[in-house]
Write a protein that holds these residues in place. Structure first.
Motif, PDB file in Angstrom:
ATOM      1  N   PRO A   1       0.842  -1.202   0.000  1.00 17.29           N
ATOM      2  CA  PRO A   1       0.000   0.000   0.000  1.00 17.29           C
ATOM      3  C   PRO A   1       0.874   1.248   0.000  1.00 17.29           C
ATOM      4  O   PRO A   1       1.889   1.319   0.701  1.00 17.29           O
ATOM      5  CB  PRO A   1      -0.782  -0.124   1.308  1.00 17.29           C
ATOM      6  N   GLY A   2       0.517   2.226  -0.814  1.00 17.61           N
ATOM      7  CA  GLY A   2       1.257   3.467  -0.851  1.00 17.61           C
ATOM      8  C   GLY A   2       2.438   3.468  -1.798  1.00 17.61           C
ATOM      9  O   GLY A   2       3.133   4.484  -1.901  1.00 17.61           O
ATOM     10  N   ARG A   3       2.694   2.371  -2.504  1.00 18.83           N
ATOM     11  CA  ARG A   3       3.833   2.348  -3.422  1.00 18.83           C
ATOM     12  C   ARG A   3       3.612   3.289  -4.610  1.00 18.83           C
ATOM     13  O   ARG A   3       4.553   3.706  -5.262  1.00 18.83           O
ATOM     14  CB  ARG A   3       4.120   0.936  -3.917  1.00 18.83           C
ATOM     15  N   ASP A   4       2.358   3.610  -4.878  1.00 19.01           N
ATOM     16  CA  ASP A   4       2.009   4.553  -5.938  1.00 19.01           C
ATOM     17  C   ASP A   4       1.016   5.549  -5.356  1.00 19.01           C
ATOM     18  O   ASP A   4       0.019   5.147  -4.746  1.00 19.01           O
ATOM     19  CB  ASP A   4       1.386   3.812  -7.128  1.00 19.01           C
ATOM     20  N   PRO A   5       1.269   6.867  -5.487  1.00 17.47           N
ATOM     21  CA  PRO A   5       0.387   7.849  -4.849  1.00 17.47           C
ATOM     22  C   PRO A   5      -0.982   7.981  -5.505  1.00 17.47           C
ATOM     23  O   PRO A   5      -1.874   8.616  -4.930  1.00 17.47           O
ATOM     24  CB  PRO A   5       1.183   9.158  -4.972  1.00 17.47           C
ATOM     25  N   ARG A   6      -1.196   7.410  -6.674  1.00 17.30           N
ATOM     26  CA  ARG A   6      -2.472   7.589  -7.372  1.00 17.30           C
ATOM     27  C   ARG A   6      -3.592   6.755  -6.772  1.00 17.30           C
ATOM     28  O   ARG A   6      -4.708   7.232  -6.574  1.00 17.30           O
ATOM     29  CB  ARG A   6      -2.301   7.241  -8.860  1.00 17.30           C
ATOM     30  N   MET A   7      -3.300   5.491  -6.496  1.00 14.48           N
ATOM     31  CA  MET A   7      -4.302   4.568  -5.982  1.00 14.48           C
ATOM     32  C   MET A   7      -3.590   3.269  -5.620  1.00 14.48           C
ATOM     33  O   MET A   7      -2.368   3.172  -5.742  1.00 14.48           O
ATOM     34  CB  MET A   7      -5.390   4.286  -7.033  1.00 14.48           C
ATOM     35  N   ARG A   8      -4.323   2.295  -5.167  1.00 15.08           N
ATOM     36  CA  ARG A   8      -3.736   0.985  -4.870  1.00 15.08           C
ATOM     37  C   ARG A   8      -3.386   0.320  -6.209  1.00 15.08           C
ATOM     38  O   ARG A   8      -4.257  -0.009  -7.004  1.00 15.08           O
ATOM     39  CB  ARG A   8      -4.706   0.114  -4.083  1.00 15.08           C
ATOM     40  N   ILE A   9      -2.086   0.122  -6.434  1.00 14.61           N
ATOM     41  CA  ILE A   9      -1.625  -0.435  -7.702  1.00 14.61           C
ATOM     42  C   ILE A   9      -0.673  -1.589  -7.421  1.00 14.61           C
ATOM     43  O   ILE A   9       0.291  -1.451  -6.663  1.00 14.61           O
ATOM     44  CB  ILE A   9      -0.910   0.628  -8.559  1.00 14.61           C
TER      45      ILE A   9
END
Length: 244
Positions: A92-100
């Motif tokens: 979680p949080g590896r990408d600031p846009r959404m859960r990716i």
């Protein structure tokens, strides 16, 4: 209730949204040094920072297709590379846009041309492994694990033959091991070990057109054999010392 009835009432919006991307660790050897393919991001987030090529999968494609497509779209490289799945990353949080969740791939090929930026990449370039900036997202971790996978696979698979041309000398093959492992190897010991592994390489009956840089006899040419695994394995010097 059968499947059709269940699906008719199924609402995917009842679950948190999750997207899936692919990222590619593409490696090649240029001018005697190991290089990785990077793109300069042209859009937010992390605009202007370097990253591994990749992007979102499309609804109608499988993961390997997406990896090859993204490699071609962002860098202009034709899909003439060996490619294999590396690992999945979903913190979680590896990408600031959404859960990716990202599924990463490892790609290898010899003498790959200079890339050209495309799609949403501002630039694309081969960068030496020992001269890299800090990468966007968690791509430093992905790259590090990709490099370790490549170094380990050289020990027990014929992966090194994907870094050379169709026919090659044992010296050229040794150069791959030295470059990827980052250590010098004893020429005579390496030659003996390679030829002692059943199916690793096979002779072509041909030689180079001339001798080496210092003269001498012409070198024999080999091609990849049919082995899928190397037995005995060619261990890295440090691991060989541990095993001994």
């Amino acid at each position: 209730m059968d499947d059709s009835e269940f699906l008719a009432g199924y609402d995917p919006r009842a679950f948190p949204a999750v997207a899936v991307t692919v990222d590619v660790v593409a490696l090649t050897i240029r001018e005697g040094a190991l290089h990785v393919l990077l793109v300069e991001r042209g859009e937010q987030p992390h605009a202007g920072r370097w990253a591994l090529p990749g992007g979102f999968i499309r609804p109608d494609e499988d993961l390997p297709e997406a990896a090859v497509r993204e490699l071609a779209e962002e860098t202009g490289l034709a899909p003439r590379v060996h490619i294999e799945q590396l690992a999945s990353y979903g913190a979680p949080g590896r990408d600031p846009r959404m859960r990716i969740v990202s599924v990463s791939y490892l790609a290898f090929a010899p003498r790959l041309p200079d890339p050209r930026a495309g799609s949403d990449a501002a630039d694309a370039a081969w960068r030496r492994i020992d001269r890299l900036p800090e990468l966007a997202f968690d791509h430093d971790r992905i790259l590090g694990e990709g490099l370790e996978r490549a170094r380990a696979k050289l020990e027990y698979t014929p992966l090194a033959t994907t870094f050379v041309d169709e026919t090659f000398t044992i010296t050229e093959l040794r150069g791959v091991y030295e470059t990827v492992w980052g250590v010098p190897l004893h020429a005579g010991n390496f030659h003996r070990k390679v030829l002692s592994v059943p199916g690793f390489v096979e002779g072509t009956g041909q030689t180079t057109e001339s001798g080496g840089a210092r003269g001498g006899p012409r070198a024999r040419l080999y091609r990849a054999g049919d082995a899928r695994l190397l037995h005995p394995a060619l261990l890295r010097p440090a691991r060989e010392e541990e095993a001994g």
